[in-house]
Motif scaffolding. Structure first.
Motif, mmCIF file in Angstrom:
data_model
loop_
_atom_site.group_PDB
_atom_site.id
_atom_site.type_symbol
_atom_site.label_atom_id
_atom_site.label_comp_id
_atom_site.label_asym_id
_atom_site.label_seq_id
_atom_site.Cartn_x
_atom_site.Cartn_y
_atom_site.Cartn_z
ATOM 1 N N ARG B 21 15.952 -2.661 -13.524
ATOM 2 C CA ARG B 21 17.370 -2.891 -13.816
ATOM 3 C C ARG B 21 17.984 -3.879 -12.821
ATOM 4 N N ARG B 25 15.584 -11.995 -10.969
ATOM 5 C CA ARG B 25 15.593 -13.312 -11.564
ATOM 6 C C ARG B 25 16.417 -13.408 -12.854
ATOM 7 N N HIS B 27 19.225 -11.547 -15.842
ATOM 8 C CA HIS B 27 20.199 -10.509 -16.112
ATOM 9 C C HIS B 27 19.631 -9.637 -17.217
ATOM 10 N N GLU B 29 20.928 -7.390 -18.890
ATOM 11 C CA GLU B 29 21.852 -7.225 -20.035
ATOM 12 C C GLU B 29 21.648 -8.320 -21.085
ATOM 13 N N ASP B 30 21.237 -9.507 -20.617
ATOM 14 C CA ASP B 30 21.086 -10.617 -21.560
ATOM 15 C C ASP B 30 20.045 -10.317 -22.633
ATOM 16 N N LEU B 32 19.223 -7.041 -23.532
ATOM 17 C CA LEU B 32 19.367 -5.709 -24.129
ATOM 18 C C LEU B 32 19.902 -5.745 -25.557
ATOM 19 N N GLY B 33 20.712 -6.760 -25.870
ATOM 20 C CA GLY B 33 21.316 -6.830 -27.194
ATOM 21 C C GLY B 33 20.277 -6.851 -28.289
ATOM 22 N N ILE B 52 13.915 -0.409 -19.562
ATOM 23 C CA ILE B 52 14.491 -0.688 -18.245
ATOM 24 C C ILE B 52 14.020 0.386 -17.266
ATOM 25 N N VAL B 85 12.021 -15.527 -21.755
ATOM 26 C CA VAL B 85 12.971 -16.316 -22.536
ATOM 27 C C VAL B 85 13.548 -15.417 -23.629
ATOM 28 N N PRO B 86 14.733 -15.787 -24.138
ATOM 29 C CA PRO B 86 15.299 -14.980 -25.219
ATOM 30 C C PRO B 86 14.308 -14.955 -26.372
#
Lengths: 495, 495
Positions: B21, B25, B27, B29-30, B32-33, B52, B85-86
């Motif tokens: 958590r 390096r 976030h 949260e970025d 988790l969506g 997490i 990466v996303p």
């Protein structure tokens, strides 16, 4: 019996049990077929998805580990002795199977499903099954039943003596569309209560809660939020403390990764939260555009009718505004930049973005007409008065003062890159989806100062080499990533 | 960059990444969506569901942990530096969305989905979405396309010069129905090649592989299995080594916990595996009964027609036998007890169960008639000759000798309880589902000696207090559990 262990692993809205492959008490294979176990003791019971561990440092052969939310839900102390039994799937899942088979579900059946989902008895694949069965086919009566079930499964706010309680909701998808932060102070300045709870961004570069947090604290307990609305008539807070529709939060955690957004689920999700929030009068904003969530006027009308149908039966006074979603609203994309635009409009700064101002006035006007004392057709004029007289700014300042200062002072990202026009011409389109993604790669919303500052909007002239927009970022990695993405496809068409 | 760590956690057919958590390096949260991340380096990439972690002993803030199958799939060494990466969801998921929206998919589109599923690019909720969309509506052409796609995504066995390669498959649900272990030696004794691969039990008390393993090794590499069939004409091995339809294995891992069994998925699953196994002639056994998978004659006929339609277009010679599934077959339920029944029939022991023998002769007869040299209508007679002459027993002994001895000698569970009849009368029904569950609670199939030995079948007289069946178990906990379950509802009706 196994010894219960609390694992500091958050399996994000799903209960997971971790069993050592060499478990001394149970045959792990016996549980693998269904992929779940039921953990029991002292009359307590928990259904959990099963993971297998080979490292005794994580879970020893005589232990069972539970992930963070699961451990809390079972409610037994670490070190307790627990049994495992073959899982009994939630009874209501039989109804989901019937729905997959083509049945329409009654209100009572939908309520049973939603109760089990709220109690975390469904695994994520079971939730996915329910969502897809609903996405395949759902009657209007089912949408209403689902909405009612979601309201019943959560907390409901009551505003006692306030009478009319206004609210607005935009179905989203348009970067920079921060009208709520202008509409709320206008409506509050008029004296109409408008307790606005907003979400933080999840897949977009900023939610209203993220942008408001640049100016004020948004993390208020329910009681303080209620006190504030009684005094200042409005608030702009994060909705996370109010357990308004917990089933909806769980459904969304599966819906979002699947990116399966149906009209039916959208309506049930929004209206369940608004009714639970105690709203009596609601304005829904549906932006329509080629890169928005809703792409054609026909789709927008179908969605409007479903909102009206369900809203009416829930006793809401509901209006729908279908707005232009062809490009971002305002100039900034990202919390700090959007807060700048909002405050420029509230301060009547002539350099503020006119499109954001006019959009906010239109929506505020529709809400003001919920007040019987406002003459039909004069809502927008009344809104303009409240904005241009400074009354709305004063209301916003009061709300900010009452909510308190933001936890962290956010400043604009100091790394700046300008994206240049590839040709002389006129900007013919801005791709909402692409620009949002670039702003997000730059670090928004976690980095509040990151984002995009648009220098040209649709219809504006630009020369080759002149900047179309600026990227702001705070870390080199984000900055490089966002620039690379913009270089690949800037999201701006010049013709 | 994060440091890659291999976690000894098996997340069972789903790739999972574990991030601290307080990740230094990124976030958290970025990501988790969407609930997923894409892990990258050196041109390698892996999509994984995100968990997490708060315990740095499991994953430190500068690390990323991958679950066991995910780590292997990424193929980088522990300690490697990786980017996050996303996530880019698999492209073919767009087609699943279209299917949810009511589209029928082409062969090429189904192939794209099945390839991504085979490559583990789908999360379990995405697989659930695909399965439910198919369960809601699927054309016959889609069933054929799905079957072809599943064949193409796996290994395919070729038997070269063997010519006709026979096979049988029972859709299951009837305890004790171990006909394969009698049919295979009969057909092999006739000289018709019948390479039978079977599964282990997952939710039932015994699969053919579990029961055969009481008598012989079933865990053979593909080459040895092929050599064996060339020599002995038949085999009875576990199918786990042959990657016949890996997509099907993944689909089943989600289908089973959902217990959503559609005709369409059943046909695609079975026929893809049989064609991949190189079978040319196939007999499908569909037992029908009130507690079986298929409960009415009408359902059985619809299923038969779908098997025929798809089988014909795949170039299979396919026959369907609709059989009596009103009660368990034979006396034993559980590997050791079923192996006892099978060997009694093969040895022509007059005390062997006649129903198992006659059922096996009927099915073997249908398969023998695939041989052009066998006169129409004389298959069962030929099967009986091969069984009663001892030729089938000799074939079975040859197969057992060639497969080698079982890894562990299994003996009948020594804890025995008799379940008594509550009244004088005639046994009017045996509940397949209930009896299977009691046998499983007694420890079958993991404990091969556990199970149920039926002493009375439907239509037999019994006096009050006389035993209906015996429960066998090896551990006290299983024994107590199974007895308690039988006391609650024995699964036997006496009238």
């Amino acid at each position: 019996m196994l010894t219960l262990r609390h694992l500091a692993i958050d399996t994000v809205r799903e209960n997971v049990a971790f069993l050592n492959r060499r478990c001394t008490r149970y045959h792990v294979e016996d549980f693998l077929g269904l992929g779940r176990v039921e953990v029991r003791n002292d009359g307590r019971s928990l259904l959990a998805v099963l993971n297998i561990v080979d490292d005794p440092a994580i879970v020893a052969p005589d232990e069972i580990g539970l992930s963070d939310p699961a451990f809390g839900q079972l409610g037994l102390a670490a070190g307790s002795a627990v049994h495992l039994v073959p899982p009994t799937p939630p009874e209501s899942f039989e109804l989901v199977r019937a729905k997959v088979g083509g049945a329409a579900l009654t209100d009572g059946q939908l309520a049973a499903i939603i109760r089990d989902i709220t109690d975390q008895r469904y695994s994520k694949i079971e939730i996915a099954a329910f969502l897809i069965a609903c996405a395949s086919f759902m009657t209007t009566a089912e949408v209403l039943g689902l909405t009612r079930a979601m309201i019943a499964a959560g907390t409901r706010l009551h505003w006692q003596d306030l009478g009319t309680v206004a609210d607005k909701h935009c179905i989203g998808g348009i970067p920079g569309n921060r009208t709520s932060m202008i509409v709320v102070p206008i409506v509050a300045a008029h004296g109409l209560p408008i307790p606005k709870t907003s979400s933080r961004a999840i897949t977009s570069p900023a939610g209203t809660a993220d942008t408001m947090e640049v100016l004020a604290n948004v993390d208020l307990p329910v009681e303080r939020m209620q006190a504030l609305v009684h005094e200042a008539k409005g608030c702009l807070v994060w909705g996370g403390h109010v357990r308004l529709s917990p089933a909806d939060d769980i459904l969304i955690s599966v819906e979002r990764p699947l990116a399966i957004d149906t009209r039916e689920q959208l309506v049930a999700s929004i209206l369940s939260k608004k009714v639970a929030a105690g709203s009596t009068h609601l304005l829904i904003d549906i932006p329509v555009g080629p890169s928005a969530k809703i792409r054609t006027a026909g789709e927008a009308v179908r969605l409007r009718k479903l909102f009206e149908h369900v809203g009416d039966r829930l006793g809401l006074t509901l209006e729908v505004a279908i707005t232009d979603g062809s490009q971002p609203v305002g100039r900034g994309i990202g919390p700090v930049l959007e807060a700048r635009d909002v405050m420029a409009v509230l301060r009547n700064d002539p350099a503020g973005p006119a499109d954001l101002k006019e959009r906010a006035l239109l929506l505020a006007g529709r809400i003001l007409e919920f007040d019987p004392a406002v003459r039909g057709g004069s809502g927008t004029r009344r809104a303009r008065e409240l904005l241009e007289s400074g009354a709305a700014l004063a209301a916003m300042e009061r709300i900010i003062a009452m909510q308190g200062p933001p936890p962290v002072v956010a400043t604009l990202g100091s790394l700046v890159a300008e994206i240049a026009s590839p040709a002389d011409g006129v900007v013919s389109s801005l791709d909402c989806y692409r620009l949002a993604r670039i702003a997000r790669l730059a670090g928004a919303p976690t980095d509040k100062g990151a984002g995009i500052d648009l220098l040209r909007k649709v219809g504006e002239r630009v020369r080759r080499g002149e900047p179309l927009y600026r990227i702001h970022a705070s870390t080199n990695a984000d900055f490089t990533f966002a620039q690379a993405h913009a270089a690949e496809n800037s999201g701006v068409m010049v013709k």
